[in-house]
Structure formats: structure tokens, C-alpha cells
Design a protein around this motif. Structure first.
Motif, PDB file in Angstrom:
ATOM      1  N   ALA A   1       0.845  -1.193   0.000  1.00  0.00           N
ATOM      2  CA  ALA A   1       0.000   0.000   0.000  1.00  0.00           C
ATOM      3  C   ALA A   1       0.880   1.244   0.000  1.00  0.00           C
ATOM      4  N   PRO A   2       0.413   2.326  -0.585  1.00  0.00           N
ATOM      5  CA  PRO A   2       1.221   3.550  -0.609  1.00  0.00           C
ATOM      6  C   PRO A   2       1.408   4.109   0.800  1.00  0.00           C
ATOM      7  N   GLN A   3       2.490   4.837   0.990  1.00  0.00           N
ATOM      8  CA  GLN A   3       2.793   5.439   2.285  1.00  0.00           C
ATOM      9  C   GLN A   3       1.768   6.525   2.596  1.00  0.00           C
ATOM     10  N   VAL A   4       1.347   6.587   3.837  1.00  0.00           N
ATOM     11  CA  VAL A   4       0.402   7.611   4.279  1.00  0.00           C
ATOM     12  C   VAL A   4       1.206   8.853   4.637  1.00  0.00           C
ATOM     13  N   ARG A   5       0.786  10.006   4.114  1.00  0.00           N
ATOM     14  CA  ARG A   5       1.456  11.259   4.442  1.00  0.00           C
ATOM     15  C   ARG A   5       0.457  12.203   5.084  1.00  0.00           C
ATOM     16  N   ARG A   6       0.913  12.882   6.079  1.00  0.00           N
ATOM     17  CA  ARG A   6       0.069  13.860   6.765  1.00  0.00           C
ATOM     18  C   ARG A   6      -0.020  15.112   5.899  1.00  0.00           C
ATOM     19  N   THR A   7      -1.231  15.658   5.774  1.00  0.00           N
ATOM     20  CA  THR A   7      -1.447  16.823   4.933  1.00  0.00           C
ATOM     21  C   THR A   7      -1.963  17.974   5.787  1.00  0.00           C
ATOM     22  N   THR A   8      -1.495  19.151   5.495  1.00  0.00           N
ATOM     23  CA  THR A   8      -1.975  20.353   6.186  1.00  0.00           C
ATOM     24  C   THR A   8      -2.798  21.165   5.200  1.00  0.00           C
ATOM     25  N   ILE A   9      -4.008  21.489   5.616  1.00  0.00           N
ATOM     26  CA  ILE A   9      -4.864  22.314   4.763  1.00  0.00           C
ATOM     27  C   ILE A   9      -4.755  23.743   5.236  1.00  0.00           C
ATOM     28  N   ARG A  10      -4.429  24.653   4.353  1.00  0.00           N
ATOM     29  CA  ARG A  10      -4.280  26.059   4.699  1.00  0.00           C
ATOM     30  C   ARG A  10      -5.379  26.852   4.015  1.00  0.00           C
ATOM     31  N   ARG A  11      -5.997  27.692   4.778  1.00  0.00           N
ATOM     32  CA  ARG A  11      -7.032  28.547   4.221  1.00  0.00           C
ATOM     33  C   ARG A  11      -6.372  29.804   3.655  1.00  0.00           C
ATOM     34  N   PRO A  12      -6.965  30.346   2.607  1.00  0.00           N
ATOM     35  CA  PRO A  12      -6.398  31.570   2.038  1.00  0.00           C
ATOM     36  C   PRO A  12      -6.332  32.689   3.079  1.00  0.00           C
ATOM     37  N   GLY A  13      -5.251  33.387   3.125  1.00  0.00           N
ATOM     38  CA  GLY A  13      -5.091  34.528   4.028  1.00  0.00           C
ATOM     39  C   GLY A  13      -4.490  34.153   5.357  1.00  0.00           C
ATOM     40  N   THR A  14      -4.231  32.875   5.647  1.00  0.00           N
ATOM     41  CA  THR A  14      -3.575  32.480   6.916  1.00  0.00           C
ATOM     42  C   THR A  14      -2.204  31.933   6.589  1.00  0.00           C
TER      43      THR A  14
END
Length: 108
Positions: free
Chosen positions: A94-107
Motif C-alpha cells: 500500500a502507498p505510504q500515508v502522508r500527513r497533509t496540512t490544509i491552509r485557508r487563504p489569508g492564513t
């Protein structure tokens, strides 16, 4: 594992054995047997292995050339074993799991 099958098309060799050296030599005898093909279709039929072929055309070719279906079409194993991708114990991990950060515009 599955077997990959193919075929060898011997129309050109059988035509040569009957003294037919031009693809257009097949057009009149096919027409006599009720098979209407254009010059281009007959050319492709002679020079390439057909992927689809009507039984009427196959029967007409066998009659014209005085041969059987097995003389015209030879079934062969192209590749003894072909592994289906993603099945069985040798399937890729299975592919490696990577942590993702979601950034909102303006922050930041």
C-alpha cells in the motif's frame, strides 16, 4: 496467473500457394460467395491479423483456398504467464500515508 493468447494469420501464405499474389485477387471469389468487401478491407484482411471476422467471410476464405479454419488461423500462446496487477500475494504494498496540512487563504 493467466495465459495470454494470440494467433498467426496464414492468409497470405495460403493465397500464394494458390497462385494469388495480389490482395485484389480475392475480391471476385469473395463476391461470388456473397461477401462484399472493399479493396481496402481486403488489403487489411490479407496484410494484418483481423481482430474481428465474420463467420461468412471465414467460410468463404476456406472455400476459396481449399483449406480448413486451422490452416488459416493458428492459435498460439504469446506469453506463458501474465500476472494480473494488484492481485495475489506478490501485489505491491500500500502507498505510504502522508500527513497533509490544509491552509485557508489569508492564513500563514
Amino acid at each position: 496467473m493467466i495465459k495470454k493468447m494470440g494467433c498467426h494469420w496464414h492468409l497470405r501464405q495460403l493465397m500464394a500457394a494458390k497462385g494469388m499474389f495480389q490482395t485484389s485477387d480475392l475480391i471476385p471469389p469473395l463476391a461470388e460467395r456473397g461477401v462484399q468487401l472493399s479493396r481496402e478491407q481486403v488489403f487489411r484482411l490479407v496484410t494484418q491479423t483481423p481482430q474481428r471476422l465474420s463467420v461468412d467471410t471465414l467460410a468463404a476464405l476456406c472455400d476459396i483456398l481449399g483449406c480448413g479454419v486451422g490452416d488459416l488461423l493458428e492459435v498460439v500462446v504469446v506469453n506463458e504467464e501474465v500476472r494480473k496487477i494488484g492481485t495475489g500475494p506478490a501485489a505491491p504494498s500500500a502507498p505510504q500515508v502522508r500527513r497533509t496540512t490544509i491552509r485557508r487563504p489569508g492564513t500563514p
